[in-house]
Design an enzyme around this catalytic site. Structure first.
Site, PDB file in Angstrom:
ATOM      1  N   LYS A 111      25.460  42.486  31.238  1.00 33.21           N
ATOM      2  CA  LYS A 111      25.079  41.446  32.195  1.00 33.21           C
ATOM      3  C   LYS A 111      24.077  40.469  31.607  1.00 33.21           C
ATOM      4  O   LYS A 111      24.109  39.280  31.890  1.00 33.21           O
ATOM      5  CB  LYS A 111      24.562  42.070  33.483  1.00 33.21           C
ATOM      6  CG  LYS A 111      25.713  42.635  34.302  1.00 33.21           C
ATOM      7  CD  LYS A 111      25.284  43.176  35.633  1.00 33.21           C
ATOM      8  CE  LYS A 111      26.466  43.848  36.319  1.00 33.21           C
ATOM      9  NZ  LYS A 111      26.050  45.008  37.116  1.00 33.21           N
ATOM     10  N   LYS A 194      45.345  45.463  35.590  1.00 32.18           N
ATOM     11  CA  LYS A 194      44.581  45.846  36.763  1.00 32.18           C
ATOM     12  C   LYS A 194      44.464  44.685  37.738  1.00 32.18           C
ATOM     13  O   LYS A 194      44.261  43.545  37.328  1.00 32.18           O
ATOM     14  CB  LYS A 194      43.179  46.270  36.304  1.00 32.18           C
ATOM     15  CG  LYS A 194      42.476  47.124  37.335  1.00 32.18           C
ATOM     16  CD  LYS A 194      41.206  47.724  36.786  1.00 32.18           C
ATOM     17  CE  LYS A 194      40.419  48.315  37.941  1.00 32.18           C
ATOM     18  NZ  LYS A 194      38.994  48.258  37.770  1.00 32.18           N
ATOM     19  N   LYS A 197      39.920  40.176  40.888  1.00 28.98           N
ATOM     20  CA  LYS A 197      39.750  39.100  41.860  1.00 28.98           C
ATOM     21  C   LYS A 197      40.372  37.783  41.427  1.00 28.98           C
ATOM     22  O   LYS A 197      40.470  36.855  42.215  1.00 28.98           O
ATOM     23  CB  LYS A 197      38.256  38.885  42.137  1.00 28.98           C
ATOM     24  CG  LYS A 197      37.719  39.961  43.049  1.00 28.98           C
ATOM     25  CD  LYS A 197      36.385  39.585  43.649  1.00 28.98           C
ATOM     26  CE  LYS A 197      35.927  40.632  44.633  1.00 28.98           C
ATOM     27  NZ  LYS A 197      35.667  41.926  44.020  1.00 28.98           N
TER      28      LYS A 197
END
Ligand code: TRP
Length: 327
Positions: A111, A194, A197
């Site tokens: 991150k 997969k 979003k």
């Protein structure tokens, strides 16, 4: 009875991958264990600090959880920030969390790389807050994806350390719980491994019947089999995998057979798949709309959930404060 805790970061709408994956297992699990499911809005602040969308996302996930079948009369469903005891436990656990181990956490490094202008202390302490979520209710099991294994390992390190320092057995060794064979991984519509979003790959629980049909008809396939029993390409295998979750077994085998003898028409496959997805998603979408139109009910669910979670939290925090010399 075992205690199960799981959190979800509210970052957008749930898709059918979430539903056929973890959510359906949560729904079964709620009858077999003491389950606490919460929406991790504090965690969302480490990466998604916009107040308006945070509030909307929390509400949206809550509604979707309820519509899918999590029962607030059976499981405890709450919003993390409604139980501020977790922030207190995070603070107390952080006194025994070392800078070095936090900086080495793979999710922190990732991150920090992704948002170099906002490498905040909340991000650094993410694993401590997550440990607090879990230890607050002294959870035995934490159903999470593989990507959370490291965080669970750290939770156990913090728990053991606390137990050793204060000579107690207060905290359990919480185990990551993988649904194993029960966990269906729903692939994307764009040929990717997969469902995520990203646009074009994903079917949301809120998608209308027409949107579902359109997205499925646009799904990636290939040029079709030319030789009998040729291997199935990934995009087509993906459609079969989704079909396995939503269609009757005979439907699936019929199309698989058609593939094997080269008579398959992808248009027919997609049409059937779309209708079967519509049949499983439409009732959930209708409940979403119903629940959303009932703010009184939502308020009640949130209030009850928060009260139950706080009672559970207070039991733990009373012992923690005493052990640490705070009473
Ligand atoms: N970190 C988890 C995720 O990104 C969400 C989460 C926060 C969580 N606190 C938790 C999951 C406690 C399980 C238990 O998926």
């Amino acid at each position: 009875m075992e205690t199960v805790v799981s959190g979800i970061r509210p970052t957008g709408q749930l898709h059918i991958g979430n539903y056929f994956g973890a959510l359906r297992n949560f729904i079964k699990m709620q009858y077999d264990a003491r389950c606490l499911f919460f929406i991790a809005d504090y965690h969302a602040l480490t990466t998604h600090p916009d107040p308006k969308s945070l509030r909307e996302n929390v509400r949206s996930v809550l509604v979707e959880y309820l519509a899918a079948g999590l029962d607030p009369n059976v499981a405890t469903i709450y919003v993390q920030s409604d139980v501020p005891q977790v922030a207190e436990l995070q603070l107390l656990l952080s006194m025994h969390a070392y800078l070095g181990e936090l900086e080495r956490t793979p999710s922190f490094k990732e991150k920090a790389r992704k948002q170099p202008d906002n490498v905040n202390a909340g991000l650094l302490c993410y694993p401590v807050l997550m440990a607090a979520d879990i230890l607050l209710h002294r959870a035995d099991k934490v159903p999470v994806g593989k990507d959370q294994g490291q965080h669970l390992e750290m939770t156990r390190v913090f728990a053991r350390r606390f137990n050793t320092i204060y000579n107690t057995d207060l905290f359990p060794e919480s185990q990551a719980y993988n649904f194993g064979a029960e966990l269906t991984k729903i692939p994307g519509l764009d040929g990717s491994g997969k469902m995520g979003k990203s646009e074009g790959n994903c079917l949301f629980l809120r998608d209308t019947d027409d949107v579902i049909r359109k997205k499925v008809m646009r799904a990636t396939t290939d040029t079709g089999p030319t030789l009998p029993d040729s291997p199935v390409s990934e995009p087509v295998e993906n459609l079969f995998t989704i079909m396995k979750s939503v269609s009757a077994p005979e439907t699936l085998s019929q199309f698989q057979k058609a593939y094997a003898d080269c008579s398959i028409r992808y248009g027919d496959l997609k049409k059937q798949l779309a209708e079967d997805i519509v049949a499983s998603v439409a009732p959930i979408r209708e409940r979403i709309l119903e629940i959303e139109s009932n703010p009184e009910y939502l308020k009640q669910v949130l209030g009850d959930g928060a009260a139950a979670a706080r009672r559970s939290a207070d039991e733990t925090m009373c012992r923690v404060r005493e052990l640490m010399g705070l009473c």
